[in-house]
Design an enzyme around this catalytic site. Structure first.
Site, mmCIF file in Angstrom:
data_model
loop_
_atom_site.group_PDB
_atom_site.id
_atom_site.type_symbol
_atom_site.label_atom_id
_atom_site.label_comp_id
_atom_site.label_asym_id
_atom_site.label_seq_id
_atom_site.Cartn_x
_atom_site.Cartn_y
_atom_site.Cartn_z
ATOM 1 N N ASP A 1 -0.318 -10.842 -0.612
ATOM 2 C CA ASP A 1 -0.346 -9.510 0.016
ATOM 3 C C ASP A 1 1.072 -8.987 0.263
ATOM 4 O O ASP A 1 1.333 -7.798 0.093
ATOM 5 C CB ASP A 1 -1.047 -9.582 1.378
ATOM 6 C CG ASP A 1 -2.507 -9.134 1.333
ATOM 7 O OD1 ASP A 1 -2.978 -8.674 0.283
ATOM 8 O OD2 ASP A 1 -3.172 -9.265 2.385
ATOM 9 N N HIS B 1 0.822 -1.216 0.000
ATOM 10 C CA HIS B 1 0.000 0.000 0.000
ATOM 11 C C HIS B 1 0.856 1.267 0.000
ATOM 12 O O HIS B 1 0.534 2.241 -0.685
ATOM 13 C CB HIS B 1 -0.912 0.012 1.235
ATOM 14 C CG HIS B 1 -2.123 -0.848 1.057
ATOM 15 N ND1 HIS B 1 -3.136 -0.536 0.180
ATOM 16 C CD2 HIS B 1 -2.486 -2.018 1.638
ATOM 17 C CE1 HIS B 1 -4.080 -1.466 0.225
ATOM 18 N NE2 HIS B 1 -3.709 -2.382 1.095
ATOM 19 N N ASP C 1 -6.568 -0.144 7.028
ATOM 20 C CA ASP C 1 -6.326 -1.430 7.697
ATOM 21 C C ASP C 1 -6.257 -1.272 9.211
ATOM 22 O O ASP C 1 -6.590 -2.203 9.950
ATOM 23 C CB ASP C 1 -5.021 -2.060 7.198
ATOM 24 C CG ASP C 1 -5.207 -2.794 5.875
ATOM 25 O OD1 ASP C 1 -6.328 -3.274 5.616
ATOM 26 O OD2 ASP C 1 -4.228 -2.885 5.108
ATOM 27 N N ARG D 1 -10.054 -1.164 10.598
ATOM 28 C CA ARG D 1 -11.062 -2.173 10.257
ATOM 29 C C ARG D 1 -11.350 -3.161 11.377
ATOM 30 O O ARG D 1 -12.389 -3.798 11.382
ATOM 31 C CB ARG D 1 -10.703 -2.910 8.969
ATOM 32 C CG ARG D 1 -9.395 -3.650 9.025
ATOM 33 C CD ARG D 1 -9.114 -4.277 7.693
ATOM 34 N NE ARG D 1 -10.094 -5.320 7.402
ATOM 35 C CZ ARG D 1 -9.834 -6.397 6.674
ATOM 36 N NH1 ARG D 1 -8.630 -6.547 6.150
ATOM 37 N NH2 ARG D 1 -10.754 -7.304 6.472
ATOM 38 N N HIS E 1 -6.312 3.725 -0.192
ATOM 39 C CA HIS E 1 -6.146 2.323 0.211
ATOM 40 C C HIS E 1 -6.867 1.354 -0.740
ATOM 41 O O HIS E 1 -6.292 0.357 -1.189
ATOM 42 C CB HIS E 1 -6.659 2.135 1.638
ATOM 43 C CG HIS E 1 -6.413 0.762 2.174
ATOM 44 N ND1 HIS E 1 -5.258 0.425 2.843
ATOM 45 C CD2 HIS E 1 -7.148 -0.367 2.116
ATOM 46 C CE1 HIS E 1 -5.305 -0.852 3.194
ATOM 47 N NE2 HIS E 1 -6.437 -1.361 2.761
ATOM 48 N N HIS F 1 -12.690 -3.939 1.546
ATOM 49 C CA HIS F 1 -11.331 -4.194 1.046
ATOM 50 C C HIS F 1 -11.282 -5.208 -0.097
ATOM 51 O O HIS F 1 -10.217 -5.435 -0.669
ATOM 52 C CB HIS F 1 -10.424 -4.690 2.177
ATOM 53 C CG HIS F 1 -10.195 -3.678 3.260
ATOM 54 N ND1 HIS F 1 -8.984 -3.044 3.449
ATOM 55 C CD2 HIS F 1 -11.038 -3.177 4.197
ATOM 56 C CE1 HIS F 1 -9.085 -2.212 4.478
ATOM 57 N NE2 HIS F 1 -10.326 -2.267 4.952
HETATM 58 N N1 DCM Z 1 -9.798 -10.801 2.574
HETATM 59 C C1 DCM Z 1 -10.189 -10.975 1.255
HETATM 60 N N2 DCM Z 1 -11.313 -11.659 0.962
HETATM 61 C C2 DCM Z 1 -12.079 -12.163 1.954
HETATM 62 C C3 DCM Z 1 -11.686 -12.005 3.297
HETATM 63 C C4 DCM Z 1 -10.531 -11.318 3.572
HETATM 64 O O1 DCM Z 1 -9.504 -10.492 0.356
HETATM 65 N N3 DCM Z 1 -13.194 -12.791 1.654
HETATM 66 C C5 DCM Z 1 -8.541 -10.094 2.858
HETATM 67 C C6 DCM Z 1 -8.621 -8.876 3.739
HETATM 68 C C7 DCM Z 1 -7.254 -8.886 4.394
HETATM 69 C C8 DCM Z 1 -6.925 -10.345 4.535
HETATM 70 O O2 DCM Z 1 -7.716 -11.012 3.533
HETATM 71 O O3 DCM Z 1 -6.288 -8.311 3.514
HETATM 72 C C9 DCM Z 1 -7.194 -10.927 5.910
HETATM 73 O O4 DCM Z 1 -8.540 -10.732 6.216
HETATM 74 P P1 DCM Z 1 -9.152 -11.072 7.631
HETATM 75 O O5 DCM Z 1 -8.303 -10.347 8.603
HETATM 76 O O6 DCM Z 1 -10.554 -10.545 7.532
HETATM 77 O O7 DCM Z 1 -9.063 -12.545 7.727
HETATM 78 ZN ZN ZN Z 2 -7.044 -3.470 2.683
HETATM 79 ZN ZN ZN Z 3 -5.074 -8.683 1.611
#
Ligand code: DCM
Ligand code: ZN
Ligand code: ZN
Ligand code: DCM
Ligand code: DCM
Length: 271
Positions: A153, A6, A45, A48, A116, A60
């Site tokens: 990521d 990011h 982030d 959230r 973001h 996101h």
């Molecule tokens: N995330 C995603 N798709 C989803 C759930 C989460 O892309 N269905 C992403 C958001 C964060 C990471 O995965 O970058 C971890 O999410 P979490 O903390 O909600 O598990």
């Molecule tokens: Zn994000």
């Molecule tokens: Zn992610």
């Protein structure tokens, strides 16, 4: 993306915005340093998981219910939840950024979300439903057990630059220098024109959906080329990394360049 991705996207954007755009956002964000975008890139982030920010968690990503590797598609009606997704979030916070009726602090907050989410929509696994965007798929990366989402990521990007030790801002600035150079006169120069096709303030949701589809296509070609079962437990630091790294560079460069164009349009329309 993780923080490093990011921050890099934000630095690339600050390399390409017009001087008047930079001034506008430096004032709005109350930061007249050259890190005025980078400094807010990970804010979304950080909120959230708080109580008040909980509702922003689904902004996101968009959970495309497609079938990689045979079929990759994002269908807005099928995939965007009633409460929203990254596509509606980009459109919504852009319109709030443009709303002269809102107080400056709310427009600043909208700017931080836009910076973001334009990053996130370019991460292929943020446009895929399988195993919660790969969070539920366990893999190995240079011997460490991680989930696939984390690899896309953070791990791949950090390996590209030789590891991000302590200072993500300094490392990200260096990676942004390299990618911005590629956009100006290097391997992305011939592509950057097409990257801005369809970039119009009036059609922000259609534009974001097109961006989501572009990233989602890489789920079939590079993220899960043999499907979600075949990748479980695999070591991804070798040949897989070699194929994925150019995709990450492309998507990060593109996100930064598009963010710059988007912020230019916002600043122009307000002026
Ligand atoms: N995330 C995603 N798709 C989803 C759930 C989460 O892309 N269905 C992403 C958001 C964060 C990471 O995965 O970058 C971890 O999410 P979490 O903390 O909600 O598990
Ligand atoms: Zn994000
Ligand atoms: Zn992610
Ligand atoms: N900043 C930095 N390194 C950090 C944190 C912030 O260079 N580890 C920069 C980015 C912003 C400024 O400092 O321009 C303000 O930081 P903050 O985002 O924490 O308000
Ligand atoms: N901000 C934040 N977290 C960061 C960087 C900035 O919450 N990592 C917020 C604080 C302000 C706005 O951005 O609402 C502008 O920053 P400041 O007022 O510190 O210049």
């Amino acid at each position: 993306w993780g923080g490093f991705g990011h921050i890099t996207v934000a630095y690339i954007a600050s390399d390409f915005v017009l001087p008047e755009t930079a001034s506008y956002f430096q004032t709005l964000l109350r930061n007249d340093s050259s890190s005025y975008l980078a400094g807010v890139a990970t804010w979304a982030d950080s909120i959230r998981y708080t109580k008040w920010g909980h509702f922003t968690g689904i902004f996101h990503f968009i959970d495309a219910k497609d079938s990689p590797p045979s079929s990759c598609t994002v269908d807005f009606e099928r995939d965007c939840k009633e409460e929203g997704c990254v596509v509606t979030a980009i459109a919504n916070y852009t319109s709030r950024l443009l709303d002269p009726g809102l107080p400056a602090w709310e427009r600043a907050q909208a700017a931080k979300f836009v910076v973001h989410f334009v990053g996130d929509i370019h991460q292929p696994l943020h446009t895929e439903d399988v195993a919660r965007g790969g969070n539920g798929i366990s893999v190995r990366f240079d011997g460490t057990q991680l989930n696939l989402h984390h690899v896309w990521d953070s791990s791949i990007a950090e390996k590209i630059v030789g590891g991000v030790r302590r200072a993500p801002y300094a490392e990200a600035r260096r990676w942004a220098d390299e990618l911005s150079q590629g956009i100006r006169t290097g391997k992305f120069e011939a592509l950057r024109g097409e990257w801005l096709d369809g970039v119009r303030l009036e059609e922000s949701q259609e534009m974001a959906l097109a961006w989501a589809r572009e990233g989602n296509a890489f789920v079939c070609s590079h993220v899960l080329p043999e499907g979600p079962e075949a990748i479980v437990g695999q070591e991804l630091g070798g040949k897989y990394f070699d194929a994925a790294a150019p995709v990450i560079e492309l998507q990060v460069a593109k996100a930064g360049y598009r963010l710059a164009a988007w912020l230019d349009l916002v600043a122009k329309s307000i002026a």
